[in-house]
Design a protein around this motif. Structure first.
Motif, PDB file in Angstrom:
ATOM      1  N   MET A 170     -26.413  -8.251 -21.964  1.00 45.76           N
ATOM      2  CA  MET A 170     -26.833  -8.422 -23.356  1.00 45.76           C
ATOM      3  C   MET A 170     -28.332  -8.699 -23.508  1.00 45.76           C
ATOM      4  O   MET A 170     -28.975  -8.118 -24.385  1.00 45.76           O
ATOM      5  CB  MET A 170     -25.992  -9.508 -24.025  1.00 45.76           C
ATOM      6  N   PRO A 171     -28.938  -9.588 -22.669  1.00 48.16           N
ATOM      7  CA  PRO A 171     -30.387  -9.763 -22.804  1.00 48.16           C
ATOM      8  C   PRO A 171     -31.161  -8.480 -22.538  1.00 48.16           C
ATOM      9  O   PRO A 171     -32.190  -8.223 -23.179  1.00 48.16           O
ATOM     10  CB  PRO A 171     -30.711 -10.842 -21.761  1.00 48.16           C
ATOM     11  N   ALA A 172     -30.660  -7.662 -21.600  1.00 43.90           N
ATOM     12  CA  ALA A 172     -31.356  -6.408 -21.306  1.00 43.90           C
ATOM     13  C   ALA A 172     -31.288  -5.465 -22.501  1.00 43.90           C
ATOM     14  O   ALA A 172     -32.261  -4.772 -22.817  1.00 43.90           O
ATOM     15  CB  ALA A 172     -30.734  -5.755 -20.075  1.00 43.90           C
ATOM     16  N   ARG A 173     -30.133  -5.442 -23.184  1.00 45.10           N
ATOM     17  CA  ARG A 173     -30.003  -4.565 -24.351  1.00 45.10           C
ATOM     18  C   ARG A 173     -30.764  -5.112 -25.555  1.00 45.10           C
ATOM     19  O   ARG A 173     -31.277  -4.363 -26.382  1.00 45.10           O
ATOM     20  CB  ARG A 173     -28.526  -4.394 -24.719  1.00 45.10           C
ATOM     21  N   ALA A 174     -30.827  -6.446 -25.650  1.00 46.41           N
ATOM     22  CA  ALA A 174     -31.458  -7.052 -26.823  1.00 46.41           C
ATOM     23  C   ALA A 174     -32.980  -6.981 -26.774  1.00 46.41           C
ATOM     24  O   ALA A 174     -33.635  -6.882 -27.807  1.00 46.41           O
ATOM     25  CB  ALA A 174     -31.008  -8.508 -26.959  1.00 46.41           C
ATOM     26  N   THR A 194     -35.173  -4.741 -25.004  1.00 49.82           N
ATOM     27  CA  THR A 194     -35.617  -3.564 -24.279  1.00 49.82           C
ATOM     28  C   THR A 194     -36.648  -2.805 -25.102  1.00 49.82           C
ATOM     29  O   THR A 194     -36.775  -3.011 -26.308  1.00 49.82           O
ATOM     30  CB  THR A 194     -34.420  -2.646 -23.961  1.00 49.82           C
ATOM     31  N   GLY A 195     -37.392  -1.941 -24.454  1.00 52.06           N
ATOM     32  CA  GLY A 195     -38.391  -1.163 -25.181  1.00 52.06           C
ATOM     33  C   GLY A 195     -39.660  -1.948 -25.422  1.00 52.06           C
ATOM     34  O   GLY A 195     -40.044  -2.832 -24.655  1.00 52.06           O
ATOM     35  N   ASP A 196     -40.327  -1.662 -26.535  1.00 50.72           N
ATOM     36  CA  ASP A 196     -41.589  -2.317 -26.881  1.00 50.72           C
ATOM     37  C   ASP A 196     -41.300  -3.645 -27.566  1.00 50.72           C
ATOM     38  O   ASP A 196     -40.986  -3.697 -28.764  1.00 50.72           O
ATOM     39  CB  ASP A 196     -42.430  -1.422 -27.808  1.00 50.72           C
ATOM     40  N   VAL A 197     -41.330  -4.725 -26.807  1.00 54.68           N
ATOM     41  CA  VAL A 197     -41.071  -6.058 -27.359  1.00 54.68           C
ATOM     42  C   VAL A 197     -42.259  -6.957 -27.049  1.00 54.68           C
ATOM     43  O   VAL A 197     -43.104  -6.654 -26.195  1.00 54.68           O
ATOM     44  CB  VAL A 197     -39.786  -6.665 -26.763  1.00 54.68           C
ATOM     45  N   LEU A 198     -42.320  -8.081 -27.743  1.00 59.59           N
ATOM     46  CA  LEU A 198     -43.376  -9.052 -27.501  1.00 59.59           C
ATOM     47  C   LEU A 198     -43.230  -9.656 -26.105  1.00 59.59           C
ATOM     48  O   LEU A 198     -42.123  -9.700 -25.547  1.00 59.59           O
ATOM     49  CB  LEU A 198     -43.325 -10.166 -28.540  1.00 59.59           C
TER      50      LEU A 198
END
Length: 324
Positions: free
Chosen positions: A60-64, A66-70
């Protein structure tokens, strides 16, 4: 020079262990030890079986995040996954410890199975049960018990790892023909695993896995056949597993229903050779909120499927826009 011990008498009294040098015999209740070992082994199996339910703590943390995040969000993700990994390691070691104590208790009970229900055991027998090879082997212990993994290897009785074990060192996938590939992996003790995969026209893939012992003799073989079909918005993948004699042993069917490009529902069911369901996992996504609910079912002692686990994941949110 170091400082002398100012309390030699107290240290000697506290550190003394005269019981290691002999003493009165230890009373052993064999029936109680066997029940104790059974209960510990049951707890070990329960922890091992339930540990898989903690997979969402890592996923879940990986899905939450992912991508361009702070950067702060990425740090949170790393922290959550690290905590989940530590918990998984702790539970694994806990299960291993329970199994070790259960085996030790069972070893002591087996050492005295030919005596009275209440017997006397020496401390050496207890030390041997916990792996101390400097003490003599209990006279009443059956020959097939009490050998270490290294001793089994030296005696040529080491069993190759299971086909799906992480112990295999995977080799390259080599093309054999236009439709066939071969991968050869090596085990920790010189074993060999060969996976021959045939991708026939039409989308059916057949993989035959053969395990060879370190002496080069075949130990086991199994075959899986994977096929897929698409019926409108539903894609179904079927994996059939066959034993060494070609008999069907299990079938796993995964069906995914799409709402456009998004998954609306997903189910994975495994049945045995008699057609009985051994596991079922379903995932449903709310079309409005995109909230996902995953349920796991297992058969009870009476054979009725019962829900054993449920995980609900909220809507995935987009990260804020970053103006460069």
């Amino acid at each position: 020079m170091g400082t002398e011990n100012p309390y030699p008498e107290q240290t000697s009294a506290n550190a003394a262990a005269p019981w290691l040098r002999g003493g009165p015999a230890i009373a052993v209740d064999l029936d109680g030890l066997r029940e104790y070992a059974r209960l510990l082994a049951s707890q070990q199996a329960d922890i091992s079986a339930r540990s898989g339910y903690l997979a969402p703590l890592t996923e879940m943390p990986a899905r939450a995040f992912t991508g361009d995040v702070l950067g702060e969000a990425d740090a949170v993700r790393a922290g959550l996954q690290a905590n989940a990994a530590e918990l998984g390691t702790y539970l694994g070691k806990l299960a291993e410890s329970l199994g070790n104590v259960a085996n030790a208790a069972q070893t002591i009970a087996e050492s005295y199975r030919s005596t009275d229900a209440v017997a006397a055991a020496s401390l050496d027998d207890v030390l041997f049960a916990f792996g101390d090879k400097t003490v003599p082997r209990p006279a009443g212990l059956p020959d097939e018990l009490g050998t270490t993994y290294l001793e089994q290897q030296m005696a040529g009785a080491a069993t190759p790892p299971p086909a799906d074990s992480m112990s295999w060192r995977e080799g390259p996938i080599t093309p054999v023909s236009a439709y066939q590939t071969l991968q050869i992996s090596t085990g920790p003790n010189g074993e060999r695993r060969e996976v021959s995969t045939v991708n026939a026209p039409g989308g059916v893939s057949t993989a035959t896995t053969t395990i060879f012992g370190r002496n080069g003799e075949p130990v086991s073989a199994s075959t899986t056949r994977t096929s897929s079909r698409v019926d409108g918005p539903i894609r179904t993948t079927t994996v059939e597993t066959f034993g060494e004699d070609g008999t069907l042993t299990a079938t796993t069917k995964t069906s995914i229903a799409y709402d456009g490009t998004d998954i609306a529902e997903k189910s994975t069911e495994t049945v045995d050779a008699e057609g009985r369901t051994t596991s079922l996992t379903t995932e449903k996504v709310d079309p409005v909120t995109r909230e996902s609910t995953t349920s796991t079912y297992r058969p009870s002692e009476s054979g009725v499927l019962e829900e054993t686990n449920r995980v609900t994941t909220g809507t995935r949110t987009s990260g804020p826009s970053v103006n460069g």
